[in-house]
Design a protein around this motif. Structure first.
Motif, PDB file in Angstrom:
ATOM      1  N   GLU A 123       0.817  -1.226   0.000  1.00  0.00           N
ATOM      2  CA  GLU A 123       0.000   0.000   0.000  1.00  0.00           C
ATOM      3  C   GLU A 123       0.843   1.265   0.000  1.00  0.00           C
ATOM      4  OE1 GLU A 123      -3.357   0.412  -0.091  1.00  0.00           O
ATOM      5  OE2 GLU A 123      -3.705  -1.743  -0.252  1.00  0.00           O
ATOM      6  N   ILE A 124       1.876   1.285   0.825  1.00  0.00           N
ATOM      7  CA  ILE A 124       2.706   2.483   0.945  1.00  0.00           C
ATOM      8  C   ILE A 124       3.426   2.760  -0.369  1.00  0.00           C
ATOM      9  CG2 ILE A 124       4.716   3.496   2.114  1.00  0.00           C
ATOM     10  CD1 ILE A 124       3.758   1.967   4.644  1.00  0.00           C
ATOM     11  N   LEU A 125       3.969   1.712  -0.992  1.00  0.00           N
ATOM     12  CA  LEU A 125       4.655   1.886  -2.271  1.00  0.00           C
ATOM     13  C   LEU A 125       3.687   2.398  -3.332  1.00  0.00           C
ATOM     14  CD1 LEU A 125       7.095   1.597  -4.141  1.00  0.00           C
ATOM     15  CD2 LEU A 125       6.360  -0.780  -4.548  1.00  0.00           C
ATOM     16  N   VAL A 126       2.504   1.800  -3.410  1.00  0.00           N
ATOM     17  CA  VAL A 126       1.521   2.221  -4.416  1.00  0.00           C
ATOM     18  C   VAL A 126       1.111   3.680  -4.181  1.00  0.00           C
ATOM     19  CG1 VAL A 126      -0.818   1.822  -5.292  1.00  0.00           C
ATOM     20  CG2 VAL A 126       0.713  -0.108  -4.907  1.00  0.00           C
ATOM     21  N   GLU A 127       0.907   4.075  -2.924  1.00  0.00           N
ATOM     22  CA  GLU A 127       0.557   5.465  -2.617  1.00  0.00           C
ATOM     23  C   GLU A 127       1.676   6.412  -3.030  1.00  0.00           C
ATOM     24  OE1 GLU A 127      -0.523   5.735   1.509  1.00  0.00           O
ATOM     25  OE2 GLU A 127      -2.265   4.425   1.239  1.00  0.00           O
ATOM     26  N   ARG A 128       2.922   6.042  -2.746  1.00  0.00           N
ATOM     27  CA  ARG A 128       4.062   6.889  -3.108  1.00  0.00           C
ATOM     28  C   ARG A 128       4.209   7.000  -4.622  1.00  0.00           C
ATOM     29  NH1 ARG A 128       8.594   4.883   1.309  1.00  0.00           N
ATOM     30  NH2 ARG A 128       7.806   6.129   3.042  1.00  0.00           N
ATOM     31  N   LEU A 129       4.059   5.861  -5.324  1.00  0.00           N
ATOM     32  CA  LEU A 129       4.144   5.886  -6.780  1.00  0.00           C
ATOM     33  C   LEU A 129       3.033   6.754  -7.376  1.00  0.00           C
ATOM     34  CD1 LEU A 129       4.958   2.126  -7.539  1.00  0.00           C
ATOM     35  CD2 LEU A 129       6.508   4.081  -7.807  1.00  0.00           C
ATOM     36  N   PHE A 146       2.321   6.177 -20.477  1.00  0.00           N
ATOM     37  CA  PHE A 146       2.244   5.941 -19.040  1.00  0.00           C
ATOM     38  C   PHE A 146       3.274   4.907 -18.603  1.00  0.00           C
ATOM     39  CE2 PHE A 146       0.300   3.885 -15.250  1.00  0.00           C
ATOM     40  CZ  PHE A 146       0.468   4.957 -14.395  1.00  0.00           C
ATOM     41  N   GLU A 147       3.560   3.933 -19.455  1.00  0.00           N
ATOM     42  CA  GLU A 147       4.566   2.929 -19.108  1.00  0.00           C
ATOM     43  C   GLU A 147       5.924   3.589 -18.871  1.00  0.00           C
ATOM     44  OE1 GLU A 147       6.556  -1.222 -20.747  1.00  0.00           O
ATOM     45  OE2 GLU A 147       4.912  -0.296 -21.868  1.00  0.00           O
ATOM     46  N   ARG A 148       6.272   4.561 -19.704  1.00  0.00           N
ATOM     47  CA  ARG A 148       7.539   5.284 -19.509  1.00  0.00           C
ATOM     48  C   ARG A 148       7.531   6.045 -18.181  1.00  0.00           C
ATOM     49  NH1 ARG A 148       6.625   6.074 -25.048  1.00  0.00           N
ATOM     50  NH2 ARG A 148       5.780   8.149 -24.695  1.00  0.00           N
ATOM     51  N   SER A 149       6.407   6.694 -17.880  1.00  0.00           N
ATOM     52  CA  SER A 149       6.307   7.429 -16.611  1.00  0.00           C
ATOM     53  C   SER A 149       6.356   6.477 -15.426  1.00  0.00           C
ATOM     54  CB  SER A 149       5.017   8.243 -16.570  1.00  0.00           C
ATOM     55  OG  SER A 149       5.052   9.286 -17.507  1.00  0.00           O
ATOM     56  N   LEU A 150       5.706   5.328 -15.554  1.00  0.00           N
ATOM     57  CA  LEU A 150       5.709   4.343 -14.473  1.00  0.00           C
ATOM     58  C   LEU A 150       7.117   3.792 -14.271  1.00  0.00           C
ATOM     59  CD1 LEU A 150       4.325   2.695 -12.327  1.00  0.00           C
ATOM     60  CD2 LEU A 150       3.457   1.155 -14.117  1.00  0.00           C
ATOM     61  N   SER A 151       7.845   3.576 -15.355  1.00  0.00           N
ATOM     62  CA  SER A 151       9.239   3.116 -15.232  1.00  0.00           C
ATOM     63  C   SER A 151      10.087   4.162 -14.510  1.00  0.00           C
ATOM     64  CB  SER A 151       9.827   2.819 -16.613  1.00  0.00           C
ATOM     65  OG  SER A 151       9.164   1.715 -17.191  1.00  0.00           O
ATOM     66  N   ARG A 152       9.868   5.435 -14.849  1.00  0.00           N
ATOM     67  CA  ARG A 152      10.589   6.511 -14.147  1.00  0.00           C
ATOM     68  C   ARG A 152      10.201   6.550 -12.671  1.00  0.00           C
ATOM     69  NH1 ARG A 152       8.467  10.697 -17.426  1.00  0.00           N
ATOM     70  NH2 ARG A 152       8.637  12.033 -15.616  1.00  0.00           N
ATOM     71  N   ALA A 153       8.912   6.335 -12.389  1.00  0.00           N
ATOM     72  CA  ALA A 153       8.447   6.317 -10.990  1.00  0.00           C
ATOM     73  C   ALA A 153       9.091   5.175 -10.221  1.00  0.00           C
ATOM     74  CB  ALA A 153       6.926   6.204 -10.949  1.00  0.00           C
ATOM     75  N   LEU A 154       9.203   4.019 -10.870  1.00  0.00           N
ATOM     76  CA  LEU A 154       9.851   2.878 -10.211  1.00  0.00           C
ATOM     77  C   LEU A 154      11.323   3.167  -9.971  1.00  0.00           C
ATOM     78  CD1 LEU A 154       8.044   0.049 -12.162  1.00  0.00           C
ATOM     79  CD2 LEU A 154       7.811   0.536  -9.717  1.00  0.00           C
ATOM     80  N   GLY A 155      11.986   3.844 -10.925  1.00  0.00           N
ATOM     81  CA  GLY A 155      13.379   4.257 -10.721  1.00  0.00           C
ATOM     82  C   GLY A 155      13.496   5.207  -9.539  1.00  0.00           C
ATOM     83  N   GLN A 156      12.529   6.107  -9.433  1.00  0.00           N
ATOM     84  CA  GLN A 156      12.497   7.038  -8.292  1.00  0.00           C
ATOM     85  C   GLN A 156      12.293   6.269  -6.989  1.00  0.00           C
ATOM     86  OE1 GLN A 156      13.209  10.201  -8.456  1.00  0.00           O
ATOM     87  NE2 GLN A 156      12.755  10.741  -6.364  1.00  0.00           N
ATOM     88  N   ALA A 157      11.472   5.231  -7.040  1.00  0.00           N
ATOM     89  CA  ALA A 157      11.208   4.415  -5.849  1.00  0.00           C
ATOM     90  C   ALA A 157      12.489   3.748  -5.363  1.00  0.00           C
ATOM     91  CB  ALA A 157      10.138   3.364  -6.161  1.00  0.00           C
ATOM     92  N   VAL A 158      13.306   3.295  -6.295  1.00  0.00           N
ATOM     93  CA  VAL A 158      14.589   2.697  -5.923  1.00  0.00           C
ATOM     94  C   VAL A 158      15.517   3.776  -5.365  1.00  0.00           C
ATOM     95  CG1 VAL A 158      16.672   1.562  -6.816  1.00  0.00           C
ATOM     96  CG2 VAL A 158      14.399   0.774  -7.534  1.00  0.00           C
TER      97      VAL A 158
END
Length: 173
Positions: A123-129, A146-158
């Motif tokens: 939940e916390i990861l999904v909220e942050r993303l 959106f896939e490109r933005s989601l990939s960038r968001a996942l990079g930000q998450a790391v």
């Protein structure tokens, strides 16, 4: 000239309808000329109505708000504030539902690009993303943009240590 008690020519419920849209809510201008104009009544006709024993503004009092005189009626103010409170609560509820639905779609998109279900259950990861995407993704959440933005968001998450880099390798997120 119509009788003020019939709901025409400034009598009846018209002042109430106008008051609920004024600022402050539930008030009317303290100026006869402005009131007559809002009620779409000739000023002389309005003053005639005001001179009656029971005028259209029976029970209304003068208040000073931010240095300006306005008319207010305790019941009208109470009803208007109640309606405003309910509207704010309804909008907050709608906002909550919109966030939940957006996060459901985010989880689906994560699975579509190869993320493990275990990540979509965080939940916390999904909220942050979701928050990151709201701030950084422009436009609708449609593939492939959106896939490109989601990939960038996942990079930000790391980068922010929201998740482990090992979870992203090999597109398994």
């Amino acid at each position: 000239m119509p009788d003020g008690a019939t709901g025409r020519a400034g009598g009846g419920p018209e002042p109430l309808f106008i008051a609920r849209k004024q600022n402050p809510v539930g008030s009317l201008p303290g100026n006869d000329g402005m009131l007559a104009k809002l009620l779409r009544v000739d000023l002389a006709a309005w003053q005639d109505l005001q001179a009656r024993c029971v005028s259209p503004l029976h029970g209304w009092s003068i208040y000073t708000v931010n240095g300006k005189q306005v008319l207010g009626h305790s019941v009208v103010i109470e009803v208007a504030l109640d309606a405003l409170t309910k509207r704010v609560a309804r909008e907050a509820s709608n906002d909550e539902r919109a966030v939940k639905m957006r996060q459901v779609r985010l989880r689906e998109a994560m699975i579509d690009i190869g993320c493990e279900v275990s990540l979509t259950n965080d939940e916390i990861l999904v909220e942050r993303l979701d928050t990151w995407l709201m701030e950084n993704h422009i436009g609708q959440r449609r593939m492939p943009k959106f896939e490109r933005s989601l990939s960038r968001a996942l990079g930000q998450a790391v980068a922010q240590s929201w998740m482990d880099a090992a979870q992203v390798r090999g597109r398994n997120c």
